[in-house]
Design a protein around this motif. Structure first.
Motif, PDB file in Angstrom:
ATOM      1  N   PRO A 270     -15.792 -47.643   6.788  1.00  0.00           N
ATOM      2  CA  PRO A 270     -16.467 -48.154   7.985  1.00  0.00           C
ATOM      3  C   PRO A 270     -16.815 -49.635   7.831  1.00  0.00           C
ATOM      4  O   PRO A 270     -17.165 -50.091   6.747  1.00  0.00           O
ATOM      5  N   HIS A 271     -16.724 -50.370   8.928  1.00  0.00           N
ATOM      6  CA  HIS A 271     -17.048 -51.794   8.941  1.00  0.00           C
ATOM      7  C   HIS A 271     -18.311 -52.010   9.761  1.00  0.00           C
ATOM      8  O   HIS A 271     -18.330 -51.783  10.971  1.00  0.00           O
ATOM      9  N   LEU A 272     -19.374 -52.426   9.078  1.00  0.00           N
ATOM     10  CA  LEU A 272     -20.670 -52.655   9.711  1.00  0.00           C
ATOM     11  C   LEU A 272     -21.240 -53.974   9.210  1.00  0.00           C
ATOM     12  O   LEU A 272     -20.805 -54.486   8.179  1.00  0.00           O
ATOM     13  N   PRO A 273     -22.210 -54.548   9.928  1.00  0.00           N
ATOM     14  CA  PRO A 273     -22.811 -55.802   9.444  1.00  0.00           C
ATOM     15  C   PRO A 273     -23.338 -55.644   8.019  1.00  0.00           C
ATOM     16  O   PRO A 273     -23.993 -54.642   7.702  1.00  0.00           O
ATOM     17  N   PRO A 274     -23.059 -56.596   7.138  1.00  0.00           N
ATOM     18  CA  PRO A 274     -23.516 -56.491   5.746  1.00  0.00           C
ATOM     19  C   PRO A 274     -25.034 -56.576   5.649  1.00  0.00           C
ATOM     20  O   PRO A 274     -25.660 -57.366   6.358  1.00  0.00           O
ATOM     21  N   THR A 275     -25.609 -55.762   4.791  1.00  0.00           N
ATOM     22  CA  THR A 275     -27.061 -55.748   4.601  1.00  0.00           C
ATOM     23  C   THR A 275     -27.377 -55.552   3.129  1.00  0.00           C
ATOM     24  O   THR A 275     -26.547 -55.103   2.345  1.00  0.00           O
ATOM     25  N   SER A 276     -28.607 -55.890   2.768  1.00  0.00           N
ATOM     26  CA  SER A 276     -29.128 -55.586   1.445  1.00  0.00           C
ATOM     27  C   SER A 276     -30.450 -54.847   1.632  1.00  0.00           C
ATOM     28  O   SER A 276     -31.382 -55.381   2.245  1.00  0.00           O
ATOM     29  N   PRO A 277     -30.536 -53.579   1.162  1.00  0.00           N
ATOM     30  CA  PRO A 277     -29.481 -52.825   0.481  1.00  0.00           C
ATOM     31  C   PRO A 277     -28.412 -52.338   1.461  1.00  0.00           C
ATOM     32  O   PRO A 277     -28.517 -52.581   2.660  1.00  0.00           O
ATOM     33  N   SER A 278     -27.416 -51.653   0.938  1.00  0.00           N
ATOM     34  CA  SER A 278     -26.316 -51.154   1.759  1.00  0.00           C
ATOM     35  C   SER A 278     -26.839 -50.164   2.802  1.00  0.00           C
ATOM     36  O   SER A 278     -27.860 -49.499   2.604  1.00  0.00           O
ATOM     37  N   ILE A 279     -26.111 -50.045   3.893  1.00  0.00           N
ATOM     38  CA  ILE A 279     -26.519 -49.133   4.957  1.00  0.00           C
ATOM     39  C   ILE A 279     -26.306 -47.673   4.560  1.00  0.00           C
ATOM     40  O   ILE A 279     -26.904 -46.761   5.137  1.00  0.00           O
ATOM     41  N   TRP A 280     -25.464 -47.427   3.550  1.00  0.00           N
ATOM     42  CA  TRP A 280     -25.182 -46.062   3.106  1.00  0.00           C
ATOM     43  C   TRP A 280     -25.863 -45.767   1.772  1.00  0.00           C
ATOM     44  O   TRP A 280     -26.158 -46.681   1.003  1.00  0.00           O
ATOM     45  N   ARG A 673     -14.042 -70.226  -0.394  1.00  0.00           N
ATOM     46  CA  ARG A 673     -15.203 -71.093  -0.162  1.00  0.00           C
ATOM     47  C   ARG A 673     -15.649 -71.048   1.298  1.00  0.00           C
ATOM     48  O   ARG A 673     -16.841 -71.109   1.587  1.00  0.00           O
ATOM     49  N   LEU A 674     -14.692 -70.937   2.212  1.00  0.00           N
ATOM     50  CA  LEU A 674     -15.038 -70.922   3.634  1.00  0.00           C
ATOM     51  C   LEU A 674     -15.664 -69.585   4.026  1.00  0.00           C
ATOM     52  O   LEU A 674     -16.660 -69.537   4.746  1.00  0.00           O
ATOM     53  N   ALA A 675     -15.099 -68.492   3.549  1.00  0.00           N
ATOM     54  CA  ALA A 675     -15.564 -67.143   3.917  1.00  0.00           C
ATOM     55  C   ALA A 675     -16.511 -66.611   2.854  1.00  0.00           C
ATOM     56  O   ALA A 675     -16.190 -65.682   2.127  1.00  0.00           O
ATOM     57  N   GLN A 676     -17.663 -67.221   2.749  1.00  0.00           N
ATOM     58  CA  GLN A 676     -18.645 -66.782   1.762  1.00  0.00           C
ATOM     59  C   GLN A 676     -19.176 -65.391   2.114  1.00  0.00           C
ATOM     60  O   GLN A 676     -19.384 -65.068   3.291  1.00  0.00           O
ATOM     61  N   VAL A 677     -19.398 -64.591   1.099  1.00  0.00           N
ATOM     62  CA  VAL A 677     -19.917 -63.237   1.287  1.00  0.00           C
ATOM     63  C   VAL A 677     -21.409 -63.239   1.000  1.00  0.00           C
ATOM     64  O   VAL A 677     -21.847 -63.752  -0.033  1.00  0.00           O
ATOM     65  N   ARG A 678     -22.174 -62.681   1.918  1.00  0.00           N
ATOM     66  CA  ARG A 678     -23.596 -62.548   1.667  1.00  0.00           C
ATOM     67  C   ARG A 678     -24.108 -61.243   2.262  1.00  0.00           C
ATOM     68  O   ARG A 678     -23.600 -60.767   3.280  1.00  0.00           O
ATOM     69  N   PHE A 679     -25.085 -60.668   1.600  1.00  0.00           N
ATOM     70  CA  PHE A 679     -25.716 -59.435   2.043  1.00  0.00           C
ATOM     71  C   PHE A 679     -27.193 -59.738   2.300  1.00  0.00           C
ATOM     72  O   PHE A 679     -28.010 -59.709   1.385  1.00  0.00           O
ATOM     73  N   PRO A 680     -27.543 -60.062   3.541  1.00  0.00           N
ATOM     74  CA  PRO A 680     -28.902 -60.540   3.836  1.00  0.00           C
ATOM     75  C   PRO A 680     -29.959 -59.434   3.724  1.00  0.00           C
ATOM     76  O   PRO A 680     -29.727 -58.285   4.098  1.00  0.00           O
ATOM     77  N   HIS A 681     -31.096 -59.810   3.205  1.00  0.00           N
ATOM     78  CA  HIS A 681     -32.267 -58.947   3.135  1.00  0.00           C
ATOM     79  C   HIS A 681     -33.292 -59.481   4.131  1.00  0.00           C
ATOM     80  O   HIS A 681     -33.451 -60.709   4.267  1.00  0.00           O
ATOM     81  N   PRO A 682     -34.024 -58.631   4.850  1.00  0.00           N
ATOM     82  CA  PRO A 682     -34.967 -59.111   5.870  1.00  0.00           C
ATOM     83  C   PRO A 682     -36.035 -60.070   5.341  1.00  0.00           C
ATOM     84  O   PRO A 682     -36.578 -60.867   6.109  1.00  0.00           O
ATOM     85  N   LEU A 683     -36.334 -60.025   4.047  1.00  0.00           N
ATOM     86  CA  LEU A 683     -37.402 -60.867   3.504  1.00  0.00           C
ATOM     87  C   LEU A 683     -36.888 -62.018   2.644  1.00  0.00           C
ATOM     88  O   LEU A 683     -37.682 -62.718   2.015  1.00  0.00           O
ATOM     89  N   GLU A 684     -35.587 -62.246   2.619  1.00  0.00           N
ATOM     90  CA  GLU A 684     -35.050 -63.228   1.677  1.00  0.00           C
ATOM     91  C   GLU A 684     -35.453 -64.660   1.998  1.00  0.00           C
ATOM     92  O   GLU A 684     -35.368 -65.538   1.145  1.00  0.00           O
TER      93      GLU A 684
END
Length: 784
Positions: A270-280, A673-684
């Motif tokens: 499944p493809h969902l918006p990236p989050t920290s922690p994971s949605i699953w 470098r252009l497509a940086q991967v990040r997993f955002p946390h609500p408090l970061e």
């Protein structure tokens, strides 16, 4: 277990705890990834233990999710979250969940209540000082978990997977365009089309019929203004709540005739918006004759995607049209009275009190009152003067509990059981792929998809009429499904899955079939497939959209290279590119930026700058492919006389954009470098403590992007089921099981995810015993 194996096995840490409400002993084993394998003698204890184990890994995430669903984020995050809260209070997810629970069967109630007791048992054992860090930083204690909380979380998934409101508004904003131009912007067929059963159906020369405006009317300036405001507000809300951006999924299954083992294989990512922690959250559940493993949603009992002893299943979004808008006329002298074909009617008005945090320590909150109007069509989600926009959405219906379906699938033993489970499914319509140990494969598109009195809901209706009324839902038997197709393969990647002869309207919002076509192509490359082949497909980064664009630019510029140095430079930059989104590619960034400039200029020329900035169409790739391939003069922006000069201007613009983003050295303009991967946390981003929650941003080392099978950071988990051997099935998350920043299991799956190398997930008793690193023995307390 052999004596030799026992010697090699590391020492196991064992802990014993007593819990109220338990009937019998429960054992939770965790492997080296911290995955809980829960074994109970009865299901009441099983789901209690699942609630406990999940909360021990993800309690703050669970609390944040339920606050999002209930519209209570501002109480802990302040005014920044107010727009999200307002929208979810308008939706009324809490009220919907309460009504669903009231209608639930005794069995489902017991499951939900047992799970909630497990969560609350963990909260009680924590005490204030050992609560997850987020609670300590924000200075609050979680209230008890309830069965209604679990049901409310299901509505958040419906929100992520239902997006036709945006499309309806965009069509209204473009309704002044000539009909042919309108239809060309919104194609539904593509030369790359692949049907669900793996058959090649290249009928992309046919453009879709323009969506119907059943009223045959134009939208007024006031209506356009309110719809524009609504679109912007909904996008802002999704950005704050982390629900913005592309969603999709891949899932495919092949029969034993196409595998090395002679048994089916199934893949799902499944493809969902990236989050920290994971949605699953990965889990294994065992009690009596139930044994199932896979991924669950933190806060919801059971397994959503995975396998049991007999079947495996995956899920992709059908992208259905289950949301309609109605422009309601209110009485200027009575703001609660609205017009209907039978005269004026009084809207229901409910008052919502939203607590908004005012102090950094959470000691002071201020209430904000929100009055929500509800018409016969649904809640008013935007209002200006005497005009309001009402939303009808299947997710706001209170007839069917989604959880029932998944609990039944967890127990299914064959196709008939699987279909019976889906018959009552009322969640966001999904494509459920299937395989079983008897050798069968199939797919059923399940969910409630409405049919209307008139039209197809693709434009906002006039709420003063009955033309947009829902008359019912497509009968379950008539929803798309396939069982044991002659092709021996089923491919679901959000593409159009039915032909033009299908009798019902499902959606105008199919995804461009880039991923589906690539999966189809890759499945044809070998006569017999194995798990490594499936992994290679999951990791495939070939980008049809960018390869098509680059190829057409090469054709256009080839004859000009001898005369124009700039064209020679452009063609040399693109020459030899294989179309893959590799992390070290310097061609892909150039192509993507050129394609973006091409798109923006075309849209600005047709729609004007303001409307073009609002245009986000999930199927626009087909339109752009057609333009760069055929290059019709009618679509050329006014300041250009030929596509040669237009494309060259896009090249200059792309180079400037890359220089601004990545520096002046073009050798450093890599996709990684252009497509940086990040997993955002609500408090970061929360002051000095924020960095403790942040996951480091890193280059996309394995490549990938949304148009590719490997959709980069949007891949929310990787799952491959081998029906010949459950011990060979593989599963991993982007980060890890734990949400605790200090836990070793916070991101210990990241490398496996990045390298598209999900480890096997133990299933049988012996393999689980061998994999165990920590064991918790849960026993009933002597008194309750």
């Amino acid at each position: 277990m052999s004596a030799e194996t026992a010697k090699l096995k590391p020492e196991i840490s064992t802990t014993s705890i007593e819990l109220p409400w338990l009937i019998d002993q429960v054992t939770i084993r965790r492997d080296q990834r911290g995955i809980p394998f829960i074994q109970a003698t009865n299901e009441q204890d099983l789901y209690l233990a699942q609630g406990y184990a999940t909360a021990s890994d993800r309690l703050w995430q669970m609390d944040c999710l339920r606050r999002t669903a209930r519209g209570e984020l501002a109480e802990i995050l302040g005014a920044d979250a107010l727009e999200v809260d307002k929208l979810h209070r308008i939706y009324g997810f809490t009220s919907v969940a309460e009504k669903l629970f009231a209608r639930a069967s005794d069995q489902t109630r017991k499951v939900l209540e047992s799970y909630a007791r497990g969560v609350n048992a963990f909260i009680e054992t924590c005490g204030t000082r050992s609560l997850p860090l987020e609670f300590q930083v924000l200075g609050y204690h979680p209230r008890d978990w309830t069965a209604v909380d679990s049901l409310a979380l299901g509505k958040l998934f419906a929100e992520k997977l239902s997006f036709t409101v945006d499309a309806d508004i965009l069509r209204a904003l473009m309704s002044d365009l000539p009909r042919e131009q309108f239809a060309s912007l919104l194609p539904e067929t593509s030369p790359l089309d692949v049907t669900a059963d793996g058959k090649d159906v290249c009928r992309g020369d046919r453009l879709s019929r323009a969506p119907q405006d059943v009223n045959g009317r134009k939208f007024s300036e006031v209506e356009i203004a309110i719809l524009t405001d609504l679109l912007k507000a909904m996008r802002r809300s999704r950005a704050v709540s982390g629900a913005d951006g592309e969603v999709g999924s891949n899932s495919w299954v092949v029969s034993g005739e196409k595998t090395v083992s002679g048994k089916p294989m199934l893949a799902s990512d499944p493809h969902l918006p990236p989050t920290s922690p994971s949605i699953w959250h990965i889990t294994h559940l065992s009690a009596g004759d139930l044994r199932v493993c896979g991924v669950s949603v933190p806060g919801v009992p059971g397994v959503m995607i995975g396998h049991n002893e007999w079947i495996a299943w995956g899920i992709t979004n059908l992208c259905p049209d289950v949301q309609d808008l109605y422009i309601e006329q209110f009485d200027s002298n009575d703001s609660s009275s609205y017009k209907t074909p039978k005269g004026w009617r009084t809207a229901e008005v409910r008052s919502e009190e939203i607590a908004v945090r005012q102090s950094s320590d959470g000691s002071r909150n201020e209430p904000l009152m929100l009055d929500v109007k509800v018409t016969r069509h649904g809640p008013i989600i935007c209002e200006r003067g005497s005009i309001g926009v009402a939303l009808r959405w299947s997710a706001l219906d209170t007839e069917v509990i989604d959880l029932d379906t998944f609990l039944a699938i967890n127990r299914a033993r064959n196709w008939d059981d699987f279909v019976a489970a889906l018959r009552g499914y009322g969640g966001p319509p999904q494509n459920f792929t299937y395989a079983d140990t008897a050798g069968h494969i199939g797919c059923y598109s399940a969910g409630q998809i409405p049919f209307r009195r008139a039209g197809d809901g693709s434009l906002p209706y006039d709420g003063t009429t009955d033309e947009g009324e829902w008359l019912g839902f497509i009968p379950f038997e008539e929803l798309p499904h396939v069982f044991d197709p002659p092709s021996g393969a089923i491919i679901m990647a959000n593409q159009r899955i039915v032909g033009h002869d299908y009798p019902h309207h499902l959606t105008h919002n199919w995804r461009v079939p880039y991923r589906a076509r690539r999966i189809y192509d890759r499945l044809q490359t070998k006569r017999k497939l194995d798990a490594d082949d499936f992994l290679n497909i999951q990791g495939d980064t070939y980008s049809y959209s960018d390869a098509i664009f680059a190829s057409e630019v090469m054709k256009l510029g080839g004859p000009l290279t001898a005369t124009f140095a700039e064209w020679r430079d452009l063609v040399e930059n693109l020459d030899g590119w294989d179309g893959y989104s590799n992390s070290d590619s310097t061609v892909l960034p150039l192509v993507t930026e050129m394609r973006k400039a091409f798109r923006n200029h075309i849209l600005a020329g047709v729609l004007g700058k303001e409307r073009a900035q609002l245009f986000e169409w999930r199927n626009e790739g087909t339109f752009l492919d057609k333009l760069i391939t055929e290059r019709p003069i009618a679509w050329l922006p006014e300041r250009f006389t030929a596509y040669e000069s237009f494309v060259l201007a896009c090249y200059r613009e792309a180079r400037n954009a890359l220089s601004n983003q990545l520096g002046s050295d073009s050798k450093q303009w890599t996709w990684g470098r252009l497509a940086q991967v990040r997993f955002p946390h609500p408090l970061e981003r929360m002051g000095s403590v924020g960095p403790r929650f942040a996951v480091s941003t890193f280059p996309q080392n394995t490549g990938g992007s949304m148009p590719t099978v490997n959709a980069g950071s949007r891949v929310s988990m990787r799952f491959i089921a081998d029906l010949s051997d459950w011990e060979a099935s593989r599963l991993c998350l982007p980060l890890g099981e734990s949400g605790d920043p200090s836990s070793t299991h916070r991101a210990d799956q990241l490398d496996d995810w990045r390298n598209v190398a999900p480890p096997v997930l133990p299933f049988g008793e012996e393999s689980i015993a061998i994999a165990a690193r920590d064991v918790v023995i849960m026993t009933p307390t002597l008194t309750r």
